[in-house]
Design an enzyme around this catalytic site. Structure first.
Site, PDB file in Angstrom:
ATOM      1  N   HIS A 219       0.814  -1.225   0.000  1.00  0.00           N
ATOM      2  CA  HIS A 219       0.000   0.000   0.000  1.00  0.00           C
ATOM      3  C   HIS A 219       0.852   1.282   0.000  1.00  0.00           C
ATOM      4  O   HIS A 219       1.003   1.963   0.985  1.00  0.00           O
ATOM      5  CB  HIS A 219      -1.069   0.009   1.091  1.00  0.00           C
ATOM      6  N   ASP A 277      -6.984  -4.082   0.036  1.00  0.00           N
ATOM      7  CA  ASP A 277      -6.766  -4.034   1.489  1.00  0.00           C
ATOM      8  C   ASP A 277      -8.119  -4.180   2.197  1.00  0.00           C
ATOM      9  O   ASP A 277      -8.394  -3.545   3.218  1.00  0.00           O
ATOM     10  CB  ASP A 277      -6.084  -2.729   1.905  1.00  0.00           C
TER      11      ASP A 277
END
Length: 394
Positions: A219, A277
């Site tokens: 991320h 995510d």
């Protein structure tokens, strides 16, 4: 004509086919025993067993390398075959035909429980491996991860983590500055891919880790050392080093539009991967859930803990594709590549997935002109709502 009704052979006809490189059409994809036998273009044939709607495009299925949960299940709470099945099912309808169920930082026993069921989970259609996010993270960049469980893996942890090297294409996220360099070598030697994340590493520390074989960034922009004038940090090296694949949460919450565009310009569609995510709220109407004792609340697509810390994302892959077009300005082709071909390359599956070509696995998604998923196939087996999205011919 007999092949049209064979249980081992199906033919999908579409007005447009994105083969992983370019859009063609009209055409047909013939699938035999779960793999693509042929792709042909021209006028449709009456023998096609599935005819997609006129406005649909057939594309390689989406691959998500970071999926914490879905369908009301957090992998940490249910590291079981049943739990993984529910997570996979929650994302299948949004175009995800392959994923890495993700275990965030937790106790040794939880890692071992998942390791014990990993072989059975790999038989679930759509499970490509696993993602262990932690426990070797930097506390200064821990985000929502439980501080008490962040640690350098001991021999017990290491044995469990290394076992995932034999379970599909699994990856480990760690802070490279927080572990001995020999541990990176050991994990890679066990067959794992390593991503840098939740890290406060200097650019020099990141570069040394990349030289040792770290190939991913978890991320991008979130929970990592930032790009500054004289210290580029993990963000700077991620943007600059073409050896690194970077996952990015394209929800308009985790990364500002300008940051998304910078990442796309620097990394391009062949190194930037769309990830979700995703958390348990995906695929449910739930507005709250517990994450290792912390109450997580969903408010206008934003998941936060009690102190306002972002806690994963309420995001699916088709939403990430739409956001990449709307927020980044990416073309549909670019967005589809970042959702399929690029993660396949990161996982070393570029000869299996991310393309519609002879010999590839028949993991496919059909999307209409509104960028909605109207069907998926994993190993040539269609999703349960397939009958509602396409006309079937005998």
């Amino acid at each position: 004509m007999g092949d049209c009704t064979s249980s081992d052979v199906i033919t999908i006809a579409a007005s447009q086919i994105f083969d992983g490189i370019a859009v063609h059409g009209p055409g047909r994809v013939r699938i035999t025993k779960g793999r693509i036998e042929s792709v042909t273009f021209g006028e449709s044939e009456p023998c096609a067993s599935i005819q997609l709607p006129q406005d649909a495009i057939l594309a390689p299925g989406f691959l998500d390398v970071q999926v914490n949960g879905g369908g009301g299940v957090l992998l940490n709470d249910e590291p079981t075959e049943a739990g993984v099945r529910r997570i996979v099912a929650a994302h299948r309808g949004a175009g995800t035909t392959g994923c890495l169920p993700t275990l965030i930082t937790d106790r040794s026993e939880v890692i071992e429980r998942l390791a014990a069921v990993a072989p059975a989970c790999l038989k679930i259609p759509g499970v490509l491996g696993f993602h262990l996010e932690g426990p070797a993270l930097n506390r200064s960049r821990m985000g929502i991860h439980p501080e008490a469980e962040i640690r350098v893996p001991d021999r017990r942890d290491l044995a469990a983590v290394k076992s995932f090297g034999g379970h599909g294409r699994s990856i480990v996220t760690l802070a490279p500055e927080c572990v001995p360099a020999s541990m990176i070598d050991e994990l890679i030697g066990a067959g794992l891919r390593i991503a840098a994340g939740h890290s406060d590493a200097t650019a020099a520390e990141v570069r040394l880790a990349v030289d040792r074989g770290i190939s991913g960034v978890t991320h991008l922009f979130n929970a990592m050392s930032q790009l500054n004038a004289r210290e580029p940090g993990l963000v700077g090296v991620a943007l600059e080093d073409d050896r690194l694949f970077a996952g990015i949460i394209c929800d308009g919450i985790h990364v500002d539009r300008a940051g998304l565009r910078v990442a796309f310009r620097c990394k391009g569609r062949d190194r930037l991967m769309l990830v979700t995510d995703a958390m348990p709220s995906v695929g449910t109407d739930d507005r709250q859930f517990l994450l290792q004792g912390k109450r997580i609340t969903l408010n206008e697509s934003r998941l936060t803990g009690p102190d306002g810390t972002l806690a994963g994302a309420h995001l699916t892959m088709i939403e990430a594709v739409r956001n990449a077009i709307a927020l980044i300005g990416a073309s549909l082709i670019d967005a589809l590549i970042m959702a399929s071909r690029t993660p396949a390359m990161f996982l070393g599956l570029e000869d299996e997935l991310g393309r519609i070509a002879p010999g590839y696995r028949a993991d496919l998604v059909a999307i209409n002109s509104a960028l909605e998923v109207v069907g998926t196939w994993v190993g040539g087996v269609g999703s349960t709502n397939e009958a509602t999205m396409a006309s079937h011919r005998g």
